[in-house]
Motif scaffolding. Sequence first.
Motif, PDB file in Angstrom:
ATOM      1  N   GLU A 516       0.838  -1.201   0.000  1.00 42.26           N
ATOM      2  CA  GLU A 516       0.000   0.000   0.000  1.00 42.26           C
ATOM      3  C   GLU A 516       0.871   1.248   0.000  1.00 42.26           C
ATOM      4  N   ALA A 517       1.882   1.251   0.878  1.00 43.12           N
ATOM      5  CA  ALA A 517       2.761   2.419   0.937  1.00 43.12           C
ATOM      6  C   ALA A 517       3.502   2.600  -0.380  1.00 43.12           C
ATOM      7  N   ASN A 518       3.873   1.475  -0.976  1.00 43.51           N
ATOM      8  CA  ASN A 518       4.697   1.558  -2.179  1.00 43.51           C
ATOM      9  C   ASN A 518       3.897   1.840  -3.431  1.00 43.51           C
ATOM     10  N   TYR A 519       2.735   1.243  -3.539  1.00 45.34           N
ATOM     11  CA  TYR A 519       2.046   1.289  -4.830  1.00 45.34           C
ATOM     12  C   TYR A 519       0.690   1.970  -4.795  1.00 45.34           C
ATOM     13  N   ASN A 520       0.204   2.289  -3.605  1.00 42.33           N
ATOM     14  CA  ASN A 520      -1.042   3.053  -3.499  1.00 42.33           C
ATOM     15  C   ASN A 520      -0.733   4.258  -2.623  1.00 42.33           C
ATOM     16  N   THR A 521       0.395   4.877  -2.942  1.00 41.18           N
ATOM     17  CA  THR A 521       1.037   5.805  -2.028  1.00 41.18           C
ATOM     18  C   THR A 521       0.144   6.956  -1.581  1.00 41.18           C
ATOM     19  N   GLN A 525      -1.081   7.474   2.120  1.00 38.44           N
ATOM     20  CA  GLN A 525      -0.621   8.587   2.953  1.00 38.44           C
ATOM     21  C   GLN A 525      -1.788   9.420   3.485  1.00 38.44           C
TER      22      GLN A 525
END
Lengths: 544, 1119
Positions: A516-521, A525
């Motif tokens: 999620e952090a990497n690809y749905n940033t 956030q």
Amino acid sequence: MQRYPEQDLLASLFKHLSDMNNTTIKNYLVLILCSLTITSCDRDFEEINVNPSKPTATFMAALFNGVVESLQLTWNGQFYVDNEILYPATQLGALIGNDWSNTALGIDAIWENYYHSLKNIRELEDRFDNYSGSQEELLNVRAMTKILLAYKTFTITDLFGDIPFFDAGKGNQDLKYLKPKYDDQESIYKFLLQELQWAVENIDLNGVSSEGLPLYSFESYDALLNSDMSRWIKFANALRLRYAMRMVEVDEFFAAPIISEIIDNNSPVIEEGEDVVLRPVSLGYTKESTHWSFREHKNLRMGSTVWSAMQGDSTDRDPRLPIFFDVNNAGAWAPYPNALPTGTAQPVEGGIPYGGQRDGGYAIRGIENKYSSFQYYLIRDENDIPEILMTAAEVRFHKAEAILRGIGTIQNKNLADTEYTLGISQSLKFWNSEVQNCEIWEPKVTISNTEIFSYPVAPAVSLSNNNFDLNLIYTQKWLHYFRQPREAFALARRTGRTPREGDALRYNRLKYPASEANYNTENYQAQVAKMGGDLNEVKMWWQE
Amino acid sequence: MVPFSRIALLVQASFIFLNTLANAQQTIRGTVIDSEGEPLIGVNILETNTSNGTITELDGSFSLTLQNDQNPISFSYLGYADKVLPCSDDLSQVTMDLSANFLDEVVITGLDTKRQKRAVGVATEQVDGVAILKANAPNLVSSLAGRMAGVNITQSSGVEGGSTRIVLRGANNISGNNQPLIVVDGIPLENENGFGSTNSNKNVSSGKDWGSAINNINPNDIASVDILKGANAAAIYGARGKNGVILITLKRGEARSGLGIDYTLSHRMIQPYRFRSVQNKYGAGGPFTDTAPTFETNADGDPIYPTTLYGDGPGGRSTSESFGFYSGAQSWGPEMDGTMIRWWDGELRPYSPQPDNLKLFYDNGFTTSHNLAFSGGSDNGTLRVSFTRSDHKAIVPNSNFHQNVINLGGRLQVSQKLKTDISINYIDYQRLNSPGLSNDANNNFESGAVYSFPRSYKGLNFDYKNPDGSRRNISNWPFAYVSPYLIWNAYEHNTTLKRNKLLGRIGLTYDFNDRLELTGTIGLDNTNDDFTTRRSTIDNTGLLVDDGTGGFYNIPVAYEKGFYDTQVNIAEILLSYRPAPFIQDKLKTTLRLGGSRWHRTITGIDVEGGRQLRDANLYTIENFLVSSPVSEIDFPVATESFGNKKINSIYGVADFNFENYLFLQFTARNDWNSALPLESNSYLYPSANLSFIVSEKFRDQLPSQFSHLKARMALSRTADDNELTQGQLLQLYESTTFNGNVSGSLQDEISPFALQPAIADSWEAGLEFGLFQDKITADLTYYFIDSKNQLLQSPTASSSGFSAIRINTGHVQNKGWEATFRYNHSFNKDFIWRSSLNYARNRNKLITLGDGGDILELASIWDQNGPSISVKAGEPLGTIVGYDYVRHADSGQKIVSEDGLFYQQTETQVPIKIYDADGNFQRIANSTPKFTGGWNNEVSYNNFSLSTLIDVKWGGDMWYGSHAVGLQSGQSLATLNERDGGGLPYTDESGETRNVGVILPGVHSDGSVNEEVVHYYYKYLNAGGWGRVATTPAVMENSWVKLREIQLTYEFPASLWKQKEFFQNLTLSLNARDLFFLYDTAPDNINPEGNITSGNGQGLEFATLPGTRSFGITLQASF
């Protein structure tokens, strides 16, 4: 973004060149040369460009079967989340050492299991919407799909809180769905409860449309309930009761009518012998994951909190105790402390109580094994011990709580006591029958009929004997959830009143996975900002 | 479509046009020969000031009827100096000399066309076959290392026969193949293995490297190799030329004196010489307490070999918890002072240093090859037939290969108008065991050794077999956790690859007249690979292959058989037309128009399974036990692979030559690719290049020092369709069985919404000049490559329902400089010195990954438990990503825990290997070099010539995994300091004070400087290896200067045998390769070239095999 000056030069040049693509010069060349190579330049390309190794189509029942298949608990989810986080958090178990620091693996497994089957549910929904026949034919299969969606989604949102839902699982439909936004838990809850209501109201038990045609059925592709629509209604109602109860502390106004409908209207719910479970032996698979998650993890033991709740005195020991508890290497019950006074060193514990060597030598637990492990057979079995979705006993406990508190129905202590007593005896019967069904369990412990009737009314257990203490209901529900740590976790968080030693529970949720952090940033956030951090302490919407 | 008859009409029309000849006045006749008296065929003869001309016949003869006997006659022939003679001269025998002019050298630039260097507007390089043979390198690609600017060769860790990575200029592709297209005699070679998944570029943690197909090309048969570095040069190759092209031309034979037999022997001894450097003072054991290490004792009180590996350090934290994976190679034990101790098998042996235990497994290897070639020629053509046998033994035991190659090449003038060109290669290759890559301890011995050989290891388990052939199970092996059966696996797990390859083409050219010619070619590249894996049974019953006692070293597959068949068929047609010169003969043109069809099919089947056999030692698929009690693979599992792809192309090339000083070439190619959607499967790739010989046009304005000056420029579009495979557009499903019914699921990868080939738009500009009669020449190039639409398997958030999407959005830019300087001086006719210096500097940058995520992992070792090579928008490719220490916000210093024991690391609870807690990229370093270069010197004196080659890679970082383990396990020399009393005074638990303390340099979280003295192992044990430990300590610069090659060649003087007329030529070369590093930055003497992969994940080292050098001899004799 910085652009190289060269890029602009190239861009303008190639614009001209690519415009050539459609000019007559090119067409002329094509004509001449294609004729040189004798035939059309892309003849038979359509036949070549197929994928011969994977299916390009599947039917709805197969997709549904896959969704049911995905109800199985994941390997890493059991290892790193259930065993490592939820058992210690709920104090249904105790950890003897540090964790393996790979929580991420478990989180990923749970997250992916949900979303990767969500895409198939979306595909099913899509196919329903584009169904060539009348929508009426789809009433039952639509309802079944909604019920599974609800079950899976409730489970996941209760671990993480807000999650991507309404736009999720649709990545193949449009690029915009590659990064789905987060939805708040409350809206997910309310949506799913409405979907369950739709299912209950629309399931057609006759299975015949108004035009006299048979309704579309998944038939034997429903591995869960074998397309028995009356059981689907009961399952849906049981889920409505469970999740309505879960939100009563924050939105009783929304939950009460649901509870009322089920209790006061006597809506069909799961009764004794109708538990919704995945039993490997009946479904033709073996469940190696559970034993693996204990055997390789090694660090889980039975804790003092469960011990206190079960041991009673000599006359009212919980009959389930030998089903849950193993003895230590010395043959004694020895719960591992769930909480230690500050400054006390953690007791050293080892041994191999979950090792495969016990298949041949049950008594060999390893010389270092000083504390009670989980009952070996319970976690070793790969065929008979099921994965539990919903039981009759659980429904009784929900009813008992609602009636005792007067939520959605009139408060009635005696009626609550009846439901409570039934709940315990059904739980005892449930666990007893699991032991009897389990082929490898030898010698089998049994819970006698006498115990089934006497234990629920034993002095320390009986509700009426203890001033109708709500905590007793929570304790029994918590114990009954012994192999459903995710449900126990929800109960502990909602009520804060399940048995506990030491500090209050502050661990409320799992952190979102790295994907999620990497690809749905951006969405991630925004969500993290909304929560004030992706922290374990952040509460569920339904927590007070 | 246009009927074929129209083409015939066109052809006929041109006949009529060309046959219109003017009235004849005088006819000249003669023969054209070279300096050795051999006839030259096809020399252009032109009556100047007219369009009247002819070419010489097969015997070199010509006749030309002149229009005006005052016109001089010009003779021109590629590679020879032009000659203009008045027709009054005696023309009966005209001798043409090889061109001395630098610009008249001949290069090959695709479509089988020879062009003079002056006409070429792009950067090219050429190496002739003799140089490749003399280099005596493991394979063709390795022989190119260091020779040319911008030709970057890297070798993955492994032994000979493995893949060698070649990248021209920089990496253009994010995740796809970055290696150039290899064209052998006009046929694109399938260089990638057809058996994809077992040798995937991304998976560096396991798998075996069976080498690329180019290894099978026999250096003895190579006439020349031309390298088209830029996409500009490769534009004619359309959808496959994006990464440049290597054109290999095989020999075709020649007319010659003597018997026409060549024999070449080359032998090479390969010596492992550069081993990891280790300490030889302290043996096995782990520091569980902070007291001085002592021997454990048994019940009798005797000292025993250290048995305990895991224990709690001070503070009660177990070593493995504190420091990650804690392996059997731990060498923090007692001093190896020769004390007699009880070994684990009960024997009493001295506990003594074992300085050579890392060399136990290795031995010298060799490669020998014999080549016998017959060649000859006559008026009717030339023919060469050659047979080569090569044998290789690897430096590791139980691995070898041999290869037989039959090559046939020739040209035949079938009739006056018709000639053929033939090249056929049959390759029979057989290889036993390809030592595995990097981290696969089942295959890569070194990986097992790094983790399981402590410094006191005596190699006792090399005796791995019982007399009855069963596996000697080592009981009480103290560190069984690592790999008790490493040696057994190395000898008893055998895989054989048998490869048959047929590569060939036949071309047929019809000369309508001297202006128009038509060539048709068919070619094929067929490869059959047969893999057979047999794992010996471990017990004397011959039934059991694995008993599950090897922990995660279990291999539950007894037998595996795989067949892979890759077939490429190519048909081409090319029409060349050379109209009469325009504008008073000032403008010459050549027009070519061609079409081709390329078709590749791949079929494969692989069956594996069973850890038990039904009948003893019978390795057949039927003999797998269908189910076994404890196996993940219980029954034979067959996997099929498929591939079917076609590319149809048409192309045109127009060459313009204005007065021999201005050259302009336009090319255009259109491809139809079957892997693309029907509505968008057609793509046009145009290019243009310009060459301007300034020195010819402005001779008088140039300073006299300039012997030549050429400026060039090129602009092109090319593409790469490697990633486009069959059936990618379709929405696919996975299907399994559940509850006895089909269970379906959409596959986890989103099929492309649209698909197109990756495109590279590029331009380059260059300057070539020569000074002082070309004594000094230079070639400078600047290039820019904009590489878009890259097809990526881009990871997506799982919440989309999918884990990846195939999408055409990757965008990378490369730009750089290349420079080559050559010096060539003859002191006298016997003493010549040639020197060349090359330099290349490439900068690349990922512009965007597009709609997927912003970051993409290219390769990782151990997934989340080790570093990876990733790319992120805005960064150069090749970023090393891993765990770093938490640093103080103000000072940037590492933060040390309050008790001074541990450095804090980036939080490990959440998987933030890629992102830190704030979502930022945790970039440790980048592996891209600053520049690469080479310096080649050759001195010839009489019949001797001596050449040296120095190869340089400068800058760029590497994660040295072996160093990480070396520090953690106390094997590195660096770990001796404190143990030898070089530390700070430290009082241990027993109250003893010794100088074994360290202060971890850094600050506490409040900013105060750490002053706590702690035991030395807090300095070393968290240095790395497997686990969520800091990557930083093992990341270092990877620069090196290597003496790549020394050659001494002696050509026996012809006078020795001239009378006997037996030898035509006899040459002896001595050769030493990869001798040593003049400079390198690798820690612990690790092989600086030891990358774990030949794929895109450059920058990770782990368990590299020792560095090797080789000494060879090459003898060439012609009869």
